[in-house]
Structure formats: structure tokens, C-alpha cells
Write an enzyme that holds these catalytic residues in place. Structure first.
Site, short mmCIF file in Angstrom:
data_model
loop_
_atom_site.label_atom_id
_atom_site.label_comp_id
_atom_site.label_asym_id
_atom_site.label_seq_id
_atom_site.Cartn_x
_atom_site.Cartn_y
_atom_site.Cartn_z
N GLY A 141 52.27 42.37 70.67
CA GLY A 141 51.80 40.99 70.65
C GLY A 141 51.53 40.45 69.27
O GLY A 141 51.62 39.24 69.05
N ARG A 142 51.22 41.33 68.33
CA ARG A 142 50.93 40.88 66.96
C ARG A 142 51.52 41.86 65.96
O ARG A 142 50.95 42.11 64.90
CB ARG A 142 49.42 40.76 66.75
CG ARG A 142 48.62 42.04 67.01
CD ARG A 142 47.19 41.88 66.56
NE ARG A 142 46.42 43.10 66.77
CZ ARG A 142 45.26 43.35 66.19
NH1 ARG A 142 44.73 42.47 65.36
NH2 ARG A 142 44.61 44.46 66.43
N LYS A 176 51.23 45.34 61.59
CA LYS A 176 50.23 45.00 62.61
C LYS A 176 49.40 43.83 62.09
O LYS A 176 48.79 43.92 61.02
CB LYS A 176 49.33 46.21 62.86
CG LYS A 176 48.31 46.07 63.98
CD LYS A 176 47.63 47.42 64.20
CE LYS A 176 46.60 47.36 65.30
NZ LYS A 176 45.97 48.70 65.53
N ASP A 183 45.94 35.44 69.00
CA ASP A 183 46.38 34.66 67.84
C ASP A 183 47.39 35.41 66.98
O ASP A 183 47.92 34.85 66.02
CB ASP A 183 45.18 34.22 67.00
CG ASP A 183 44.40 35.37 66.37
OD1 ASP A 183 44.85 36.53 66.45
OD2 ASP A 183 43.33 35.10 65.78
N GLY A 184 47.64 36.67 67.29
CA GLY A 184 48.64 37.43 66.54
C GLY A 184 48.19 37.91 65.18
O GLY A 184 48.96 38.54 64.46
N ARG A 218 52.13 50.25 58.91
CA ARG A 218 51.89 51.55 59.53
C ARG A 218 53.20 52.33 59.63
O ARG A 218 54.25 51.78 59.92
CB ARG A 218 51.30 51.34 60.93
CG ARG A 218 51.01 52.60 61.69
CD ARG A 218 50.20 52.31 62.93
NE ARG A 218 50.94 51.58 63.94
CZ ARG A 218 50.40 51.03 65.02
NH1 ARG A 218 49.08 51.09 65.19
NH2 ARG A 218 51.13 50.39 65.90
N ASP A 269 49.92 52.69 77.07
CA ASP A 269 50.65 52.11 75.93
C ASP A 269 50.12 52.61 74.60
O ASP A 269 50.69 52.30 73.55
CB ASP A 269 50.61 50.57 75.98
CG ASP A 269 49.21 50.02 76.06
OD1 ASP A 269 48.53 50.27 77.07
OD2 ASP A 269 48.77 49.34 75.11
N ASP A 272 47.21 53.63 67.32
CA ASP A 272 46.40 52.46 67.68
C ASP A 272 44.91 52.74 67.59
O ASP A 272 44.20 52.87 68.58
CB ASP A 272 46.79 51.93 69.06
CG ASP A 272 48.08 51.14 69.02
OD1 ASP A 272 48.48 50.73 67.92
OD2 ASP A 272 48.70 50.93 70.07
#
Length: 496
Positions: free
Chosen positions: A96-97, A117, A129-130, A180, A254, A264
Site C-alpha cells: 500500500g505504501r 517503504k 496516505d502511503g 529495505r 502477509d 515488517d
């Protein structure tokens, strides 16, 4: 695997994921950052990747590492995946971002993803909002480098770049993007997504096998053996987390990798006072991902992975290629899955044996120590260093953590089980028991200062936790647990 490479003055990138796995991504580019500036660069990692660390501080690098400018000729993508989040299935998650810029080939010939990221909203953003704030991105940098220094498989941070934007969280915060590096970003959720799409499932499995387990390429039973390899990697990984008191915080499918790397770093933290029920994440209100629950939760996630592989295993296990044997596939996958906790327990027993100086696991001795620790809640990391000091004749560190009368019977049994060379045993314990971890209160101090523009505390803390086993009397404050008034009610947040 081969593919054409995109070359800039900084990076030579390939993107075999985009080339081979149509349907598993959408093309995307990052959003414009008004004033990008590289804040920190991981010099060791850059050199490992064949990159020039000095060049990563340039304005050109800031444009690329903020997501503002794709590397020339690169195919930048947002990866698609599904996921079970806190046990509930979400059919479409994805980056998503985040963006996959492409793949680097390191000095040893290994393929490594370069991923951003916080580079802006993609079509998978689901209302977010990303963006990312500087604090959470520096947090991931700190924790992932600490994990690497501890010898735990992990994604790693190459750089953090300020964007020049202000983003809103609980308060206005400066924006930043994390670059990353991972051996891949393929997750259990990737397979959940591919299963429901249909066509990408076998290409994804064959791609993952070629990338992570090339010895299985072409094998008649490669999908079942691939599953077993992932099961063992995850069993080993979680055992390493448990051995250092690490709590991931959001172990959704995920966030469970096929590579066996930790990925993550959101509301993660290291445990101070020993309590198996410890939870730090503000969103884990039921304690699903508490310290003690991490092994069974990963086992649950691997069950979802097994479900995704049923069609592939069924086709291979059947005597008739036109009649997949689903029942046999389920039985075979279930048999492998049933070994997960035993594998984990065996890995963990070896870690804890080494932590208390034993050559072989002694389950009763290890369990009884944990019982004493659960009753008295000593600092988890400090306890094992204190035991080494006990062998050296220095009883004060242990006495400061656990009442002597409570642990004395255990100590008698422990001494009887140890080798006679106690000084050598203590030294061996110090080589596996860190003295420095990213203490929550120190991380909090460093990130608050960095948010205000002062990176000195961050850099100092980073230097300490990347030498976790090297005791230095001048760094005594970094080995101390959080003050009581900090630890009570301390929570961590995802940063989104």
C-alpha cells in the site's frame, strides 16, 4: 534466472519478479518528495551489495531512495498479496505504501530485493496516505540491524531518506522513506493471493523455489519439499526470536516470509521483564501475538501456506496427472506441518542450552529456570549475563534480579550439570547472550530526538546494539532495563 538490467550511476537492477510473475503486481512509481535528503546509510550493507556508500548520500541517490525518481530503465512495482490479519482473511492487501525498485546481485551472487517503504499511495493503499514518518523508519533500521548483529535472519535497512514533507499521525511528523533489502519479499500472503487468482500459483511456486531452493528445481516432489524447507526455516527463525526475547507484534500471514527472514518491523520490541504473556503492540488487544504465542501462530500461518500449495502437491503426488489426488496432498502437507512445533522446540532447546552453558539440552533444567523467572520477572536479557557472572564468582548481578533463596536450588542443579571449566563456560555463554539489545526506553529517546532533527542518539544507539556481545563498562546504561515508570503501560505502534 536472467533478465535485462536497468543501470544508473548508482544501481544495476533487475526485476525477475516483474518479468516472470504477471498478475502478482501492478506497475507503480513513487510520489514526488519535495526536498529529499538521505539521513543515514548502512555502509556495511552498501559495500556488501557492491554499492558506493558515499554515492548514496548524493542528491541523485536521494531522488531514487525517496521514490521520487525511478532508477533509469527500472520496472518499479507494487507487489500484490492477500493475508490473514489477526486471523481474519483479507483477499487483497499488497504494497500500500511500498515499491519494489528491483533486484541487486550481491558480491556472492545472491539476488536481493531493493524495496522502498513510505514512497506514496499505491492502488493497494486502502485509504492510507502511503507515507511514513521518520521515527518508525529509523525504528525499523535500528531493530533490523540489531537482529542482524544477533545472527537472526532479517531484512535489512540500506538507508532512510527524509522527504521534506510533514505527515499527520497523532501529531505532525517529518516524512521519510526506508530503503529495505531482502532476499525476497515473497510471503505466505503471496501464495494465498496466487491461489485465488489461479494462474500465478505454479509460476510463483517455481519462482520461489528457483530463488530460494535451487536444489529443488525440477524435482518430482519439489512443492512438498519446498513446503518442508519453509517450515524448518520458520521453526528456526521463531526459536531465535524466543531465545532473545523478541516480540514481532503483527504476525499476520502477509508478514511471514518464504525466505525465513524477519520482515515488517512495526510494533515490535524486545522484552524487558520476563513474562511469557508480554504484548507491546497497541493493536494486539487480545494478545494473539504475545511472546509465548509466536510459535503456534507461525504454525497457524504455515497451515494457510499449506492450503495454498494443495493443488500443486496434488498434481505431483497423483499417479494420474489428469486426476490430482487432493486427499493425498492434504495428508502429505499435514504430515509435514505436524512437525513444525517439534522442529521449533528442538531449535529452541539448543538455544537455551547454549544460553545456560550446556552442551546438550536439559529440558527440566531449562523449564525450571523459566518457572523461577516467570515468578520473579527479572530482566530477560540481563538474567543470562548474570548467570555467566555467577560462574565467575560475582553473585551481585543475579542477586539484583532474583532473590537468592528462590533460585539457589536451581543453581545447585545447574552447577552439577555444567562442565568443570566454569570460566570457559562463562565466556561461551557471553558469546550467545547479548548484553545490549534495543531497549525500549532507549529506542524511544533516540527516535524522539531524531524526529526533532538530532540523529546523535540514534547513531550512538545503533553503534552499541550492532556489537551486542561486546561488554564495555562505559556503556553500562545501555545494558539496563527500562525504569519502572517507563515500562508500565509502554506500547508500540505500526506507524501507519
Amino acid at each position: 534466472m536472467t533478465s535485462s538490467a536497468a543501470t544508473s550511476t548508482l544501481f544495476t537492477l533487475e526485476n525477475t519478479f516483474a518479468r516472470d510473475l504477471e498478475g502478482m503486481f501492478v506497475p507503480f512509481v513513487g510520489e514526488h518528495a519535495p526536498d529529499p535528503r538521505v539521513l543515514v546509510v548502512n555502509t556495511d550493507l552498501a559495500e556488501e551489495l557492491g554499492l558506493d556508500p558515499e554515492a548514496l548520500h548524493t542528491a541523485e541517490a536521494a531522488q531514487i531512495l525517496s521514490g521520487s525518481t525511478p532508477p533509469p530503465g527500472a520496472t518499479t512495482i507494487a507487489m500484490a498479496y492477500s493475508g490473514h490479519q489477526f486471523g481474519g482473511y483479507q483477499p487483497l492487501l499488497g504494497d500500500g505504501r511500498a515499491l519494489l525498485l528491483g533486484e541487486l546481485v550481491d558480491a556472492e551472487g545472491a539476488r536481493r530485493d531493493l524495496h522502498l517503504k513510505g514512497s506514496g499511495r499505491t492502488r493497494f493503499a486502502r485509504g492510507g496516505d502511503g507515507r511514513a514518518a521518520i521515527g518508525p523508519m529509523l525504528r525499523e533500521y535500528l531493530i533490523s540491524e540489531a537482529m542482524h548483529a544477533l545472527g537472526i535472519p532479517t531484512t535489512r535497512a540500506l538507508a532512510v531518506t527524509a522527504t521534506g514533507q510533514t505527515i499527520m499521525r497523532d501529531a505532525p511528523e517529518p516524512g521519510a522513506v526506508l530503503a529495505r533489502v531482502a532476499s525476497s519479499h515473497i510471503r505466505v500472503g503471496s501464495f494465498e493471493f496466487a491461489l485465488r487468482q489461479g494462474d500465478p500459483l505454479q509460476p510463483l511456486a517455481d519462482y520461489a523455489i528457483a530463488r530460494h531452493h535451487p536444489d529443488l528445481v525440477g524435482a518430482d516432489d519439489r512443492y512438498l519439499r519446498f513446503f518442508e524447507a519453509v517450515v524448518d526455516k520458520q521453526a528456526a527463525l521463531v526459536a531465535q526470536w524466543m531465545a532473545v526475547g523478541f516480540i514481532h507484534g503483527v504476525l499476520n500471514t502477509d508478514n511471514t516470509t518464504i525466505s525465513g527472514e524477519t520482515i515488517d518491523y512495526g510494533p515490535c520490541a524486545f522484552m524487558d521483564a520476563y513474562d511469557p504473556a508480554t504484548v507491546f503492540s497497541s493493536i494486539d488487544v487480545q494478545g494473539r501475538y504475545a511472546y509465548t504465542n509466536q510459535p503456534p501462530v507461525i504454525g497457524w500461518n504455515l497451515a494457510r501456506f499449506a492450503e495454498s500449495l494443495i493443488p500443486l502437491v496434488a498434481a505431483q503426488i497423483s499417479a494420474d496427472p489428469d486426476e490430482p489426488d487432493t486427499d493425498a496432498a492434504i495428508a502429505a502437507l499435514t504430515g509435514v506441518l505436524g512437525t513444525f512445533l517439534d522442529r521449533h522446540d528442538a531449535h529452541l532447546a539448543r538455544h537455551f542450552a547454549a544460553k545456560i552453558g550446556l552442551a546438550e539440552p536439559d529440558s527440566a533444567l531449562i523449564d525450571d529456570l523459566q518457572t523461577v523467572m516467570r515468578e520473579h520477572r527479572p530482566d530477560f536479557t540481563g538474567t543470562f549475563r548474570a548467570l555467566a557472572e555467577e560462574l565467575r564468582g560475582n553473585s551481585r548481578p543475579l542477586d539484583d534480579l532474583i532473590p537468592r533463596d528462590a533460585i539457589a536450588p536451581w543453581l545447585d542443579r545447574w552447577h552439577a550439570a555444567l562442565p568443570e571449566a566454569e570460566e570457559a563456560t562463562a565466556a561461551a555463554m557471553d558469546r550467545v547472550n547479548p548484553i545490549y539489545i534495543p531497549r525500549n526506553h532507549l529506542v524511544d529517546i533516540a527516535l524522539r530526538a531524531a524526529t526533532e532533527g538530532d540523529l546523535e542518539k540514534f547513531e550512538m544507539l545503533l553503534g552499541v546494539i550492532t556489537r551486542p556481545f561486546d561488554a564495555d563498562p562505559a556503556l553500562g546504561a545501555y545494558a539496563q532495563p527500562a525504569p519502572d515508570d517507563f515500562g508500565e503501560g509502554f506500547q508500540t505502534f505500526c506507524g501507519t
